[in-house]
Design an enzyme around this catalytic site. Sequence first.
Site, PDB file in Angstrom:
ATOM      1  N   GLY A  14      15.180  29.930  -4.410  1.00 25.40           N
ATOM      2  CA  GLY A  14      13.877  30.518  -4.116  1.00 25.40           C
ATOM      3  C   GLY A  14      13.654  31.907  -4.670  1.00 25.40           C
ATOM      4  CE1 TYR A 157      16.858  19.895 -15.541  1.00 29.44           C
ATOM      5  CE2 TYR A 157      15.244  18.465 -16.596  1.00 29.44           C
ATOM      6  CZ  TYR A 157      15.550  19.482 -15.712  1.00 29.44           C
ATOM      7  OH  TYR A 157      14.543  20.082 -14.995  1.00 29.44           O
TER       8      TYR A 157
END
Length: 256
Positions: A14, A157
């Site tokens: 975050g 990914y």
Amino acid sequence: MNRFTDKTVLITGGTSGIGLATARRLLDEGAYVAITGRDDARLKAAAEDLGEALGGDPDRVLAVRADAASPAALDALMRRVESWRGGLDAVFANAGVGIFKPAAELTEADVDLMLDVNVKGVFHTVLKALPLLREGSAVVLNASWTLHRGMAVASVYSAGKAAVHNLARTLGADFAPRGIRVNSVSAGYIDTDMYRESVTDPAQHARNAADVPLGTLGRPEDIAAAVAFLASDDAAYITGQDLIVDGGLVGSLPRR
């Protein structure tokens, strides 16, 4: 809107980009927000930024240094959250890494890092948070548009992000008896620090934007709005789904 008044939300990763924008959005809607990061300086800066947005009142923000790839760190994180607020109403498993190379150039360390953070880290984050999640709570997993469309330099990914969405479906079914919803959000090209670290050629930014029917890169705030929807009671009958927020990149060809 105040859909999150007095609710407690955990956001991993975050300190910047999508995670930080989502923290701002949920704080604006009344939430108490815990954020994590691996870098002390960035974590402190993000907490101060969020506190300033609240008028200098830090009481609704908890910043915890934690590595999503470490189950022990996640255990410590959940203890901090429990002592702070007692439980959770939502989790945004956002922490992730990206290494973009042709498959033949990926090292074993590259593969291990992406799977440890992007797949195992997401799984363990949700499982460690499960005892704190209240009935009727929500989990949002950060997937990617690359799970829907092949990208030559994103083999592992993309595979990891496909696994993340599969977790949304399977955990959504697993947790349904407790009324806990699990969904994923798949962002397109979003103009974040991580994006600019991966795409260093300014001309490539323009080419990427040209591939998007809406003609522009997305903003972190665009994804924050989608996460807020999925985590709110507005999505009370939605679980096991993937919300693509990409300006049309996956599903449409741009007009030339």
